[in-house]
Design an enzyme around this catalytic site. Sequence first.
Site, PDB file in Angstrom:
ATOM      1  N   GLU A 122     -15.648 -19.180  -5.538  1.00 30.37           N
ATOM      2  CA  GLU A 122     -16.825 -18.989  -6.375  1.00 30.37           C
ATOM      3  C   GLU A 122     -17.241 -17.530  -6.518  1.00 30.37           C
ATOM      4  O   GLU A 122     -17.616 -17.089  -7.588  1.00 30.37           O
ATOM      5  CB  GLU A 122     -18.026 -19.761  -5.822  1.00 30.37           C
ATOM      6  N   ASP A 195     -16.732 -24.139  -2.031  1.00 30.49           N
ATOM      7  CA  ASP A 195     -17.486 -24.506  -0.828  1.00 30.49           C
ATOM      8  C   ASP A 195     -17.220 -25.944  -0.401  1.00 30.49           C
ATOM      9  O   ASP A 195     -16.954 -26.823  -1.242  1.00 30.49           O
ATOM     10  CB  ASP A 195     -18.985 -24.311  -1.069  1.00 30.49           C
ATOM     11  N   ASP A 197     -18.726 -28.714   0.178  1.00 28.16           N
ATOM     12  CA  ASP A 197     -19.746 -29.732  -0.008  1.00 28.16           C
ATOM     13  C   ASP A 197     -19.559 -30.367  -1.378  1.00 28.16           C
ATOM     14  O   ASP A 197     -18.611 -30.056  -2.097  1.00 28.16           O
ATOM     15  CB  ASP A 197     -21.152 -29.140   0.149  1.00 28.16           C
ATOM     16  N   GLU A 199     -21.236 -29.993  -4.096  1.00 28.52           N
ATOM     17  CA  GLU A 199     -21.331 -29.012  -5.167  1.00 28.52           C
ATOM     18  C   GLU A 199     -20.011 -28.265  -5.320  1.00 28.52           C
ATOM     19  O   GLU A 199     -19.521 -28.042  -6.425  1.00 28.52           O
ATOM     20  CB  GLU A 199     -22.464 -28.030  -4.871  1.00 28.52           C
ATOM     21  N   TYR A 418     -20.531 -22.418   7.509  1.00 30.55           N
ATOM     22  CA  TYR A 418     -21.175 -22.770   6.235  1.00 30.55           C
ATOM     23  C   TYR A 418     -22.643 -23.092   6.456  1.00 30.55           C
ATOM     24  O   TYR A 418     -23.004 -23.834   7.368  1.00 30.55           O
ATOM     25  CB  TYR A 418     -20.454 -23.954   5.614  1.00 30.55           C
ATOM     26  N   ARG A 420     -24.973 -24.541   4.440  1.00 31.98           N
ATOM     27  CA  ARG A 420     -25.638 -25.696   3.825  1.00 31.98           C
ATOM     28  C   ARG A 420     -25.131 -26.951   4.523  1.00 31.98           C
ATOM     29  O   ARG A 420     -24.103 -27.521   4.156  1.00 31.98           O
ATOM     30  CB  ARG A 420     -25.367 -25.743   2.314  1.00 31.98           C
ATOM     31  N   HIS A 465     -20.272 -31.673   8.149  1.00 31.60           N
ATOM     32  CA  HIS A 465     -19.830 -30.343   8.528  1.00 31.60           C
ATOM     33  C   HIS A 465     -20.298 -30.024   9.940  1.00 31.60           C
ATOM     34  O   HIS A 465     -20.895 -30.849  10.611  1.00 31.60           O
ATOM     35  CB  HIS A 465     -20.391 -29.311   7.550  1.00 31.60           C
TER      36      HIS A 465
END
Length: 843
Positions: A122, A195, A197, A199, A418, A420, A465
């Site tokens: 990203e 990432d 997740d 998203e 990570y 989040r 996670h």
Amino acid sequence: MIEVQHDVEAYCFKCKTKRIMQNPAAVFTAAGGSATRGTCPVCGTQLFRMGATLAHEGLTKPPVQPRIKSPNGRLKQTTKAPSTAAGARIRRPSGAGRSARPKAPTAPASSSRRSGKLVIVESPSKAKTIGKYLGRGYFVKASVGHIRDLLKSQLSVDVENDFAPKYRVPNDKKDVVKDLQSAASRVAEVYLATDPDREGEAIAWHLMEAAQIPPERAHRVAFDEITQGAVLEAFAHPRAIDMKLVNAQQARRILDRLVGYQISPLLWEKVRGGLSAGRVQSAAVRLVVEREREIESFVPVEYWSLEADLAKRDTRRAKPRPSFVARLSKIRGAEASLKNEADAEAVVKALDGASYVILKVKKSERKRNPAAPFTTSTLQQEASRRLGFSSKRTMAVAQQLYEGIELDGEGTVGLITYMRTDSTNVAKTAQDEARGLIAEKYGAEFVPPTPPVYKTKAKSAQEAHEAIRPTSARREPEALRKLLQRDQFRLYDLVWKRFIASQMEAAIFDVTSVDVGASAGWQVASHINEVALDQRFENPPFLFRAGGSIIKFSGFLAVYEEIQEENGRSATPTSDEEAIGAVLPPLSEGEVVDLLKLRPEQHFTQPPPRYSEATLIKVLEENGIGRPSTYAPTVSTIVSRGYVEQAEKRLRPTEIGRVVNDLLVEHFPEVVDLGFTAQMESELDQIAEGEKDWVPVLHDFYGPFSKSLKKAERLMPNLSVDAEPTGELCEVCGRPMVIKRGRFGRFISCSGFPECKNSKPLLNKIGVACPKDGGEIVERKTKRGRFFYGCANYPACDFASWNRPVPQRCPKDGGLMVVATKDKVKCTVCESVYDRELVPEAA
């Protein structure tokens, strides 16, 4: 290769002059061009010259092999082809024959001609870090976030056809997509390293779709930390795109679009333009509004407490005598309840001349366990309490630490995992490393026998996670201080200490609780130090209690202790004895102690505090509303939309926030209902787990919602909050002035607009005079939304203060006083500090 029968002249780079070739031979380049190759007759250097000669006539040119661009932009030969008439390869001198180079083909290369591996992430900083780990053969590019989304100009969801979304590449991302598509067409494999997740999974899927990457050449890699070991391990075990996660994110996006794009126009029509509604943001606004109404409707209740300052008897009359404080606990066997001053005075009178005897001493050992390592929510809460960071600032700094920092001797390294996550899980390798460090740094006794296991208390936690932790426990914060920016260091220090403490032994306290009986009817001589406890002392009319604790073994407290919450309570619950924290002198049962002073104090019950960003996020998490990736954006949205404003780091609803909330509660109760919002989050989780299909979930929601929408269109009243009267008259035309809201907040305008364009800023006066020119001090707001206090006569007067001024003046020099802490005020001249409620009159 055919020998040339005539002289061919070429430039010799060693002799720096032209020479007649020795043994010239006719050749063809890989691109099909005619050339002659030979040697210098003087120095023997190989000579080369482009151009056809008679010797080329009748020769068959070798097939031309096209060259394509590699993802780094360089032209490269796809296969080795014969470059001379006899199939020998030609080494062309630097600068020779440039005009014969063919252009890179625009069509995609065939599978046999693709080479190299493309990695898409990203952000550019993440691309830089990963590129160093992967080395040659990998080309890393950044998508710079999402590259495809629903159209902004329309609903972009076909509700009649199973909610089919209509995606579009934004104009500012078209060049990015074109570049990624071109690069992907020239490589053998594409790795999507977004990432780890939902998203990130959705971004990876959109990249495949937008850049037209065939599934057979696409690989999904995910890692919780950007370290060389984690990255290489992920690339060694790639997988396919997980469509369950993609569908969960897609369902959330469509759900939020249905709510936002269908309720918002209704608010524009009925209330005011520029408003919005959202499934999570509207629930958050409801929490803030309802808390404010609790505060407004709260009626304080008076109550009193009674404390006794007691001291041990000392026949040697040493000064000072060991003393302690005990609080009245029971009156004639019932819990003490002093409702007013009269009750307190009655007890004080009854205790006149009373004797005080130690009835019970209880000693025990208590353990206090460390807090779990950080999740997104707890990191935002602790960073707010300890560092004063907003949730948005916390996540921005955490992103920098996750994506990588340049370290001496190591290159760019991700410092934390990570950020989040709602999980408190920790990898075994990380625990082992931490335990080794703890044993070396603090001692083997600080390492628990078995690694601790934590379970999150949040509703519907994913546990997918790890917790937020340092990627290496051995990267101690102090060693990195000079390499990190101030905010980066402070947040990394917090994460490191919390993680190390979470892997340490519990702290042990020696806790003592003491019961002190008091009665005016007990006849105890003043010279007696100890009495025999008999039936007279079993049920004393007045019972006082004291407690204290001392640390016997510091355990995790040697590294880290949670700071108190904003309401004054410890973030980790402790016993009453620990909370007192006092150290009691040695006491024994039957010991007679002396009264130094009785201290009755008046109190009033307090309303619940306004939410701060941290406490609002905590409540959202506890109720299962939103997810780690949505907490910070939700708070930012409700503030930027003008539904909520910040005052002294607290959130309070605006008038428009109240109006919109009340309309939504009445007409769309399911949208702002906390239980319903949490249920939707649970169903999205089930989609991610493959237990439900996303289309039926949306059908179940949209049926009742569309009915509520049609009903609201008929019944929702037309309200206007643009014209709140001020009671003032326009200085220009004499018409009433009203409060309006514009792009930059509320302001005062003439009600005769547009005929009269008189306007002025809305000044929130706090009732304190400016110390410089005597003008009114008003509350103002910076461009970033932070409140400060300045003179209303600005720019003529430049007085400003971050701390709120108070009406009282300093009793020493009459200087301006400002709020220093919750209970203290400070003079801006002499810096004297006073209790806020006990400031003496100024001289």
